[in-house]
Design an enzyme around this catalytic site. Sequence first.
Site, PDB file in Angstrom:
ATOM      1  N   GLY A 173      33.684  35.979  39.489  1.00 26.48           N
ATOM      2  CA  GLY A 173      32.815  37.106  39.795  1.00 26.48           C
ATOM      3  C   GLY A 173      31.490  36.659  40.375  1.00 26.48           C
ATOM      4  O   GLY A 173      30.993  37.228  41.360  1.00 26.48           O
ATOM      5  N   LYS A 183      49.691  41.033  36.138  1.00 27.28           N
ATOM      6  CA  LYS A 183      49.294  40.578  37.463  1.00 27.28           C
ATOM      7  C   LYS A 183      50.365  40.911  38.509  1.00 27.28           C
ATOM      8  O   LYS A 183      50.054  41.140  39.676  1.00 27.28           O
ATOM      9  CB  LYS A 183      49.015  39.073  37.435  1.00 27.28           C
ATOM     10  CG  LYS A 183      47.785  38.697  36.612  1.00 27.28           C
ATOM     11  CD  LYS A 183      46.519  39.340  37.164  1.00 27.28           C
ATOM     12  CE  LYS A 183      45.263  38.867  36.459  1.00 27.28           C
ATOM     13  NZ  LYS A 183      44.022  39.430  37.039  1.00 27.28           N
ATOM     14  N   THR A 213      29.970  38.521  36.009  1.00 30.46           N
ATOM     15  CA  THR A 213      29.289  37.366  35.421  1.00 30.46           C
ATOM     16  C   THR A 213      30.233  36.216  35.075  1.00 30.46           C
ATOM     17  O   THR A 213      29.784  35.178  34.586  1.00 30.46           O
ATOM     18  CB  THR A 213      28.507  37.777  34.155  1.00 30.46           C
ATOM     19  OG1 THR A 213      29.419  38.203  33.135  1.00 30.46           O
ATOM     20  CG2 THR A 213      27.522  38.888  34.464  1.00 30.46           C
ATOM     21  N   SER A 253      47.137  36.927  40.557  1.00 29.97           N
ATOM     22  CA  SER A 253      47.293  35.529  40.161  1.00 29.97           C
ATOM     23  C   SER A 253      48.578  34.984  40.776  1.00 29.97           C
ATOM     24  O   SER A 253      49.503  35.746  41.094  1.00 29.97           O
ATOM     25  CB  SER A 253      47.369  35.424  38.629  1.00 29.97           C
ATOM     26  OG  SER A 253      47.770  34.135  38.228  1.00 29.97           O
ATOM     27  N   TYR A 289      50.309  38.826  30.428  1.00 28.56           N
ATOM     28  CA  TYR A 289      49.345  38.559  31.502  1.00 28.56           C
ATOM     29  C   TYR A 289      50.043  38.502  32.861  1.00 28.56           C
ATOM     30  O   TYR A 289      49.626  39.163  33.817  1.00 28.56           O
ATOM     31  CB  TYR A 289      48.625  37.243  31.224  1.00 28.56           C
ATOM     32  CG  TYR A 289      47.784  36.747  32.380  1.00 28.56           C
ATOM     33  CD1 TYR A 289      46.514  37.260  32.599  1.00 28.56           C
ATOM     34  CD2 TYR A 289      48.265  35.755  33.235  1.00 28.56           C
ATOM     35  CE1 TYR A 289      45.741  36.800  33.658  1.00 28.56           C
ATOM     36  CE2 TYR A 289      47.502  35.292  34.295  1.00 28.56           C
ATOM     37  CZ  TYR A 289      46.235  35.814  34.507  1.00 28.56           C
ATOM     38  OH  TYR A 289      45.481  35.359  35.564  1.00 28.56           O
ATOM     39  N   ASP A 311      32.092  48.182  29.440  1.00 27.76           N
ATOM     40  CA  ASP A 311      33.350  47.664  28.920  1.00 27.76           C
ATOM     41  C   ASP A 311      34.458  48.450  29.611  1.00 27.76           C
ATOM     42  O   ASP A 311      34.742  49.597  29.263  1.00 27.76           O
ATOM     43  CB  ASP A 311      33.416  47.846  27.404  1.00 27.76           C
ATOM     44  CG  ASP A 311      34.696  47.271  26.804  1.00 27.76           C
ATOM     45  OD1 ASP A 311      35.624  46.929  27.569  1.00 27.76           O
ATOM     46  OD2 ASP A 311      34.783  47.185  25.570  1.00 27.76           O
ATOM     47  N   GLY A 362      33.111  33.219  36.227  1.00 33.17           N
ATOM     48  CA  GLY A 362      33.043  32.213  37.275  1.00 33.17           C
ATOM     49  C   GLY A 362      33.400  32.748  38.647  1.00 33.17           C
ATOM     50  O   GLY A 362      32.653  32.572  39.629  1.00 33.17           O
ATOM     51  N   GLY A 414      33.608  42.420  36.613  1.00 37.49           N
ATOM     52  CA  GLY A 414      33.709  41.068  36.063  1.00 37.49           C
ATOM     53  C   GLY A 414      32.748  40.116  36.741  1.00 37.49           C
ATOM     54  O   GLY A 414      33.056  38.941  36.973  1.00 37.49           O
TER      55      GLY A 414
END
Length: 289
Positions: free
Chosen positions: A15, A156, A11, A139, A152, A60, A13, A9
């Site tokens: 990452g 996490k 690219t 998270s 989600y 991917d 924020g 990941g």
Amino acid sequence: MKSFVFITGATGGLGKAFAAECASRGWNLFLTDRSSEALEALVQGLSRLYGVFIYAWRCDLTLAEARRALWEQARSLGLHFHMLVNVAGIDFEGPFVERSPGELQNIVRLNVEATVDMTQRVLSFRDPTRTLRIINVSSLASYYPMPVKATYAASKRFLLDFSLALDQELRSIGVTLTVLCPAGMPSNPECIHAINAQGWMGQLTTMNVGDVAARAIDAALKGRRVYVPGFPNQVLRSLGSILPSSLVTSLIGKRWKKARQKRFPAPVSATERVLAASKGGLVEEPSTP
């Protein structure tokens, strides 16, 4: 033998923040994400600024075949790693009934399946001269059942428990796991919009992505098992462990409902759309502010 840091990941924020922080420390990088163009731009920028060795591979991570090809590329390059940062993750916020099967599957495939796979595979690529540090990005949501973000938050929570258990299992062989549990971060326009919709609470719990990345790496190097950035978030985590789960879930549900009403003032549910269609009517979707 050159040793590398592997960041998924890369690219996004957070990452990018991890990549920049690692490069500033003189660490060589192996980066992956879904966009070849974004990866190329990131590699060029970091190479000019810091002069470290950087490899990048488009992947991917929701696809098992793509992950296998990625590791074959790492093997062909003869790479060894002293750190893995599993940043890649995804969320499709909104009521569970309105999420498509594909959206829910991708949350599980990327947040859970891909992270487990990457964590296991990197063990075969360890730099034998150094401790392997693994950072799994979870998270603050992992500490609570969260309406509107149920899949989600549960994914996490899996990463939190998985990381704690695996750290205990692998520490004796020179591998440590640190699980990062941040709250909101202004990493892209959508995240900023969501933070602003939560009012003062969103502002209070938000932290700069660069600070989060730097401090998470410091925590990993010290062998810390969990890092929750920011004192307000640490307080919320503690309160969440004290209060009854049903009460916490209810409070979070009400807060998310208010936040979504600010972002989408006149939401139209899937049920309302079906009823309107059955009566021959037309229900227009509200415009996003």
